[in-house]
Design an enzyme around this catalytic site. Sequence first.
Site, PDB file in Angstrom:
ATOM      1  N   GLU A   1      -3.311 -20.062   3.660  1.00 13.90           N
ATOM      2  CA  GLU A   1      -4.375 -20.695   4.464  1.00 13.90           C
ATOM      3  C   GLU A   1      -5.654 -20.561   3.659  1.00 13.90           C
ATOM      4  OE1 GLU A   1      -2.710 -20.186   8.929  1.00 13.90           O
ATOM      5  OE2 GLU A   1      -4.791 -19.698   8.496  1.00 13.90           O
TER       6      GLU A   1
ATOM      7  N   CYS B   1     -13.495 -21.176   7.714  1.00  9.26           N
ATOM      8  CA  CYS B   1     -12.746 -22.137   6.889  1.00  9.26           C
ATOM      9  C   CYS B   1     -12.939 -23.550   7.423  1.00  9.26           C
ATOM     10  CB  CYS B   1     -11.274 -21.773   6.860  1.00  9.26           C
ATOM     11  SG  CYS B   1     -10.565 -21.555   8.486  1.00  9.26           S
TER      12      CYS B   1
HETATM   13  P1  NDP Z   1     -10.537 -14.209  -1.275  1.00 14.32           P
HETATM   14  O1  NDP Z   1      -9.600 -15.202  -1.858  1.00 14.32           O
HETATM   15  O2  NDP Z   1     -11.585 -13.634  -2.144  1.00 14.32           O
HETATM   16  O3  NDP Z   1      -9.716 -12.961  -0.706  1.00 14.32           O
HETATM   17  C1  NDP Z   1      -8.699 -13.096   0.266  1.00 14.32           C
HETATM   18  C2  NDP Z   1      -7.849 -11.840   0.287  1.00 14.32           C
HETATM   19  O4  NDP Z   1      -7.112 -11.738  -0.934  1.00 14.32           O
HETATM   20  C3  NDP Z   1      -8.654 -10.553   0.394  1.00 14.32           C
HETATM   21  O5  NDP Z   1      -7.952  -9.615   1.180  1.00 14.32           O
HETATM   22  C4  NDP Z   1      -8.731 -10.113  -1.072  1.00 14.32           C
HETATM   23  O6  NDP Z   1      -8.985  -8.768  -1.201  1.00 14.32           O
HETATM   24  C5  NDP Z   1      -7.343 -10.469  -1.553  1.00 14.32           C
HETATM   25  N1  NDP Z   1      -7.196 -10.647  -2.997  1.00 14.32           N
HETATM   26  C6  NDP Z   1      -8.151 -10.807  -3.960  1.00 14.32           C
HETATM   27  N2  NDP Z   1      -7.572 -10.984  -5.179  1.00 14.32           N
HETATM   28  C7  NDP Z   1      -6.225 -10.939  -4.988  1.00 14.32           C
HETATM   29  C8  NDP Z   1      -5.082 -11.094  -5.852  1.00 14.32           C
HETATM   30  N3  NDP Z   1      -5.207 -11.328  -7.171  1.00 14.32           N
HETATM   31  N4  NDP Z   1      -3.854 -11.034  -5.304  1.00 14.32           N
HETATM   32  C9  NDP Z   1      -3.688 -10.835  -3.977  1.00 14.32           C
HETATM   33  N5  NDP Z   1      -4.731 -10.679  -3.107  1.00 14.32           N
HETATM   34  C10 NDP Z   1      -5.982 -10.738  -3.605  1.00 14.32           C
HETATM   35  O7  NDP Z   1     -11.172 -14.892   0.005  1.00 14.32           O
HETATM   36  P2  NDP Z   1     -12.227 -14.288   1.030  1.00 14.32           P
HETATM   37  O8  NDP Z   1     -11.734 -13.015   1.626  1.00 14.32           O
HETATM   38  O9  NDP Z   1     -13.564 -14.266   0.422  1.00 14.32           O
HETATM   39  O10 NDP Z   1     -12.167 -15.369   2.205  1.00 14.32           O
HETATM   40  C11 NDP Z   1     -12.895 -16.542   2.159  1.00 14.32           C
HETATM   41  C12 NDP Z   1     -11.985 -17.719   1.890  1.00 14.32           C
HETATM   42  O11 NDP Z   1     -10.953 -17.740   2.854  1.00 14.32           O
HETATM   43  C13 NDP Z   1     -12.701 -19.049   2.047  1.00 14.32           C
HETATM   44  O12 NDP Z   1     -12.314 -19.926   1.014  1.00 14.32           O
HETATM   45  C14 NDP Z   1     -12.204 -19.538   3.400  1.00 14.32           C
HETATM   46  O13 NDP Z   1     -12.293 -20.935   3.546  1.00 14.32           O
HETATM   47  C15 NDP Z   1     -10.803 -19.038   3.400  1.00 14.32           C
HETATM   48  N6  NDP Z   1     -10.267 -18.962   4.762  1.00 14.32           N
HETATM   49  C16 NDP Z   1      -9.327 -19.875   5.147  1.00 14.32           C
HETATM   50  C17 NDP Z   1      -8.847 -19.869   6.444  1.00 14.32           C
HETATM   51  C18 NDP Z   1      -7.839 -20.868   6.893  1.00 14.32           C
HETATM   52  O14 NDP Z   1      -7.336 -20.714   7.986  1.00 14.32           O
HETATM   53  N7  NDP Z   1      -7.510 -21.893   6.130  1.00 14.32           N
HETATM   54  C19 NDP Z   1      -9.332 -18.890   7.428  1.00 14.32           C
HETATM   55  C20 NDP Z   1     -10.314 -17.982   6.914  1.00 14.32           C
HETATM   56  C21 NDP Z   1     -10.748 -18.026   5.615  1.00 14.32           C
HETATM   57  P3  NDP Z   1     -10.508  -8.250  -1.302  1.00 14.32           P
HETATM   58  O15 NDP Z   1     -11.298  -8.948  -0.241  1.00 14.32           O
HETATM   59  O16 NDP Z   1     -10.344  -6.826  -0.994  1.00 14.32           O
HETATM   60  O17 NDP Z   1     -10.980  -8.592  -2.666  1.00 14.32           O
END
Ligand code: NDP
Length: 462
Positions: free
Chosen positions: A234, A268
């Site tokens: 997502e 999002c």
């Molecule tokens: P990120 O992609 O930065 O992080 C998402 C999660 O992935 C976090 O828990 C992060 O950990 C973890 N992560 C980071 N690097 C890795 C890796 N290499 N492998 C596996 N996991 C990893 O996104 P954000 O948390 O900043 O969220 C914002 C984004 O999410 C926006 O683009 C938004 O649009 C999207 N979003 C989409 C939704 C939907 O329903 N389509 C709903 C909500 C958000 P850590 O934070 O600890 O770095």
Amino acid sequence: MTRSTTQMLQIWNPATGEVIDALPADDRAAVMDKAHRAREARVRWAATRLEERIATLARFRKLVAERVETLAKTTTRETGKPVTQARNEIKALDGRLAFFLENVAPTLAARTVFSDDTLEERITWEPLGVVANISAWNYPYFVGSNVFVPALLAGNAVLYKPSEHATLTGLALASLLHNAGVPESAFQVVVGGGHVGAALVEAPIDGIFFTGSHATGVKVAEAAAKQLSKVQLELGGKDAVYVMDDVDVDRAAEATADGAFYNAGQSCCAVERLYVHESVYDAFVEKFLQTVDAFVVGDPMDERTYLGPLTRAAQLDVLDAQVDDARAEGGHVRRGGARLDRAGFFFAPTVVTEANHRMRLMRDETFGPVIGIQKVTDDLEAAALMRDTPYGLTASIYGQDQTRAEALLATMETGTVYWNCCDRVSPRLPWSGRGHSGLGSTLSTLGISAFVQPKAWHLRRP
Ligand code: NDP
């Protein structure tokens, strides 16, 4: 901003820029150990009767409802989400939990698809096994529970990796699940930053359910491919709204301003681009600006605050760059346009009119309180601009004529379309993205089926 070291994860308050807590973070060995414990736990949890799993998650629902205030304050402290909006999210979680609890049994019921004197053919559903739930910080209750609730109900063990920006919330949820009776090894929190998420997707797991950015989603899908585990993503959006010429201008301006600025635009499905018919453009912009002027910006713990800080300091640079680029491309910055001169990660609510598609503001995900408004001459121009994006999460139209709106919405390459509404999610409808917005669906009965795999029974009678 939160930063992890090898040992401790620091938790920051975005409203003050201060560290408020530090937690021991997992390293790669600890992640593997948790994954192995989950593999063992999944067997007993899957063998627990469905009625018992439903009763356990129903107790979780009750515990959440009893703790709305404490949970809301925890989330506000670490994400900067206004406390009224954190409270709204937790209260609305109740509707999602009710949906899953009511629908899991009918969705997972065995189905006989053929039967005669000699043969029966039947389909049953079995859990995937161990599910990794990697979550975002912006709606930690919604995006977390969209996965772990149906996953647990369906009999999976879950390794939950909250965003490092919403770890206290994730730990609070885990404690409520355990108090409700979910075995500790069947639901474990993996604590740490992105490197811990990267370790998790390489652990022995059967499904990865990820919510986050497109860039990280691609890395997660690559890791999933290596062990052929199921993957759902997502991801982000560049959600567009078209305001037609026959619209109720005031209502549309108020609703879309809320859709753009709620949770400081960090949704999002936040409204990220507005296309307004030229015949109502001036009136719409005027009402939109009036609405934005009435937003109360400030301390997210204050009950009157509508717009708090950004959760991540790094996003301030993204917003600065998009506003500078929009100015250079001919945009009129009618409100805001800069960081606020105060402690914490605050950016002024920003409205750019005379927007166009040369601007990054109209093409890249903004994920903050900045909106571009572009004038269009007709439906075809609006529809072409709305489709001019690699993202495919939502599209919305405001206007009186349902037939005309539905005809245009049918041409949108998005998982969700809205008529006279926006920035809305329903537990009864699938939530899915196309293109850069993701793979697979959560919510609805599809969001229950996502956590099981079919078994085909061929039963020849003797
Ligand atoms: P990120 O992609 O930065 O992080 C998402 C999660 O992935 C976090 O828990 C992060 O950990 C973890 N992560 C980071 N690097 C890795 C890796 N290499 N492998 C596996 N996991 C990893 O996104 P954000 O948390 O900043 O969220 C914002 C984004 O999410 C926006 O683009 C938004 O649009 C999207 N979003 C989409 C939704 C939907 O329903 N389509 C709903 C909500 C958000 P850590 O934070 O600890 O770095």
